[in-house]
Design an enzyme around this catalytic site. Structure first.
Site, short mmCIF file in Angstrom:
data_model
loop_
_atom_site.label_atom_id
_atom_site.label_comp_id
_atom_site.label_asym_id
_atom_site.label_seq_id
_atom_site.Cartn_x
_atom_site.Cartn_y
_atom_site.Cartn_z
N LYS A 237 56.68 59.68 45.71
CA LYS A 237 56.33 61.08 45.93
C LYS A 237 57.55 61.78 46.53
CE LYS A 237 51.38 60.60 46.26
NZ LYS A 237 51.31 60.32 44.88
N ALA B 174 64.38 52.96 48.48
CA ALA B 174 64.25 51.53 48.21
C ALA B 174 62.79 51.13 47.99
CB ALA B 174 64.83 50.73 49.37
N ARG C 144 61.30 65.41 50.30
CA ARG C 144 62.07 66.63 50.65
C ARG C 144 63.10 66.93 49.58
NH1 ARG C 144 67.15 66.35 53.37
NH2 ARG C 144 67.71 64.28 54.07
N HIS D 151 53.98 46.13 28.16
CA HIS D 151 53.22 45.25 27.28
C HIS D 151 51.88 45.88 26.96
CE1 HIS D 151 55.90 41.78 27.31
NE2 HIS D 151 56.16 42.08 28.56
#
Length: 196
Positions: free
Chosen positions: A189, A169, A192, A121
């Site tokens: 981030k 998750a 691995r 928006h």
């Protein structure tokens, strides 16, 4: 009494199946073996392409916007393009919000309650409520083949997630994720790489 409820359930299943068939007929393109769960809503199906064996689970919302509106200004015509590749699975209560372009590669697995959107928006005008301002897009969203998006993830506009990635998750993906990477967190981030 249980036979009455069984009869009622069969009627509801037939109605739901008919609604799914009608939505599939109206898609830009549709492969074979598509499964739409209960309560799946596809807005502007003429802008949506589904490959073979796509499974969209219960109560998912594919929100496609073909016209951008702002109070006091002319509407802007949009050309949204949403493509879901062969063998993709989208879990329950998922949302795909498209005003630009969203592309899911082949065999992408998306858990429940995931949001993927190429838009936000607008909020530049102080004189208008946010809901009355033009939507904006930082660019298309692309998710590569074989990637797994975990439960409750949000994938934001302008993001490219590579092949065979895992998004943990609850993560919020605001930057690109290269192939064979595991990314988690808010913002997500890379923690691995997946080594073959």
């Amino acid at each position: 009494m249980s036979s009455f409820f069984g009869f009622l359930q069969r009627i509801l299943n037939r109605i739901e199946s008919g609604v799914s068939r009608e939505q599939i007929k109206r898609l830009r393109s549709a492969g074979h073996g598509i499964v739409l769960g209960r309560g799946v809503k596809i807005e502007h199906p003429e802008c949506v392409s589904l490959g073979d064996r796509v499974h969209i689970n219960d109560h998912c919302w594919i929100s496609v916007l073909t016209e951008n509106r702002e109070t006091g200004r002319p509407p802007v015509e949009l050309q949204p393009d949403l493509r879901i590749g062969d063998g993709c699975y989208i879990g329950r209560f998922g949302t795909l919000a498209c005003i630009n372009r969203i592309t899911l590669g082949r065999k992408v697995m998306i858990a429940d309650r995931v949001f993927i959107g190429d838009a936000a928006h607008g909020f530049v005008r102080a004189d208008l409520p946010i809901c009355e301002q033009y939507m904006t897009s930082k660019g298309p969203v692309e998710i590569g083949d074989g990637t797994w998006i975990g439960i409750g993830v949000s994938v934001m506009a302008g993001v490219k997630i590579g092949r065979n990635c895992v998004i943990g998750a609850g993560s919020v993906v605001t930057n690109d994720v290269p192939d064979f990477s595991i990314a988690v967190g808010v913002p997500a981030k890379i923690v691995r790489r997946i080594d073959g």
